[in-house]
Write an enzyme that holds these catalytic residues in place. Structure first.
Site, PDB file in Angstrom:
ATOM      1  N   LYS A 128       0.856  -1.189   0.000  1.00 40.06           N
ATOM      2  CA  LYS A 128       0.000   0.000   0.000  1.00 40.06           C
ATOM      3  C   LYS A 128       0.888   1.233   0.000  1.00 40.06           C
ATOM      4  O   LYS A 128       1.759   1.388   0.870  1.00 40.06           O
ATOM      5  CB  LYS A 128      -0.862  -0.035   1.262  1.00 40.06           C
ATOM      6  CG  LYS A 128      -2.160   0.721   1.186  1.00 40.06           C
ATOM      7  CD  LYS A 128      -2.963   0.389   2.445  1.00 40.06           C
ATOM      8  CE  LYS A 128      -4.265   1.125   2.525  1.00 40.06           C
ATOM      9  NZ  LYS A 128      -4.885   0.922   3.836  1.00 40.06           N
TER      10      LYS A 128
HETATM   11  O1  G3P Z   1      -9.140   2.051   4.719  1.00 36.44           O
HETATM   12  C1  G3P Z   1      -8.837   3.318   5.192  1.00 36.44           C
HETATM   13  C2  G3P Z   1      -9.423   3.518   6.519  1.00 36.44           C
HETATM   14  O2  G3P Z   1      -8.721   2.796   7.479  1.00 36.44           O
HETATM   15  C3  G3P Z   1      -9.560   4.918   6.925  1.00 36.44           C
HETATM   16  O3  G3P Z   1     -10.728   4.965   7.646  1.00 36.44           O
HETATM   17  O4  G3P Z   1     -12.338   5.878   9.223  1.00 36.44           O
HETATM   18  O5  G3P Z   1      -9.867   6.346   9.505  1.00 36.44           O
HETATM   19  O6  G3P Z   1     -11.166   7.424   7.681  1.00 36.44           O
HETATM   20  P1  G3P Z   1     -11.034   6.228   8.555  1.00 36.44           P
END
Ligand code: G3P
Length: 217
Positions: free
Chosen positions: A83
């Site tokens: 990634k």
């Molecule tokens: O896959 C990306 C994710 O982990 C980010 O999620 O909720 O931290 O914006 P969030």
């Protein structure tokens, strides 16, 4: 639609995986911190559990460093997806790693323009962040729709991996638009099973059943 689980929590992955609901896993530095585990150890354990793509994120800021880290992470298991962030250096790393046969997930995508570049750089997955766009009062789902349209216009094979998913509606809307994959926290995936009318109906069946005085076994 493929389901990836957005966590480095082994127990949570195992529970969903046992139900056949896990097509892959995504992690990031924040999720590694939350798990409180060594990245190599926990990623190896996840790869042993889940045969599908397991995203492990680089942390270097320059392309050379990302490529070096990516190759190192890829040695953990054959199903590692490296990634990289959607920066110019990240795109360079994507091209180099992809040319060497590695799966690459380009993350932190917030615009259709960025998604076009990721596809041109040979990304296996593009990760548009829905929730974080909603956070700043933009519509994350519009981005998924735009990328779907553009990729379909030109037959780009990069898979749209809808990320930063916070709600059940995010998953359903991404499915309606045709995102190839969603990655969501285990709690959001599990809450897809909930419905107030299911609970109400079950309570009624339970009350009526007690009145029959019967037992099934
Ligand atoms: O896959 C990306 C994710 O982990 C980010 O999620 O909720 O931290 O914006 P969030």
């Amino acid at each position: 639609m493929k389901f990836f689980v957005d966590t480095a929590d082994i127990a949570a992955i195992r529970e969903l995986n046992d139900l056949g609901m896990v097509d892959g896993v995504t992690t990031n530095p924040s999720l590694i911190l939350k798990a409180g585990r060594n990245i190599a150890e926990v990623t190896r354990e996840i790869c042993e559990l889940v045969p599908g793509p397991v995203s492990a994120e680089v942390v270097a800021a320059d392309a050379e460093g990302m490529i070096r880290e990516g190759k190192h992470l890829a040695k953990i298991a054959g199903n590692i997806t490296v990634k990289v962030p959607l920066t110019w250096d990240g795109l360079k790393a994507c091209r180099a790693l992809s040319d060497e046969g590695h799966m690459v997930n380009v993350t932190l995508c917030f615009s259709a323009a960025q998604a076009i570049l990721a596809a041109k750089a040979g990304a296996t997955f593009i990760s548009p962040f829905i929730g974080r766009l909603d956070d700043i009062h933009l519509d994350g789902m519009d981005l998924i729709a735009d990328i779907r349209e553009i990729y379909d216009n030109y037959g780009f094979e990069t898979q749209i991996l809808a990320a930063s998913i916070r709600t059940v509606n995010h998953i359903v809307d991404a499915a309606k638009i045709g995102a190839d994959v969603i990655t969501a926290p285990p709690s959001v995936i599990k809450s897809m099973a909930n419905h107030v009318l299911t609970d109400k109906g079950l309570a009624q069946f339970d009350a009526d059943w007690k009145q029959t005085g019967q037992k099934i076994v």
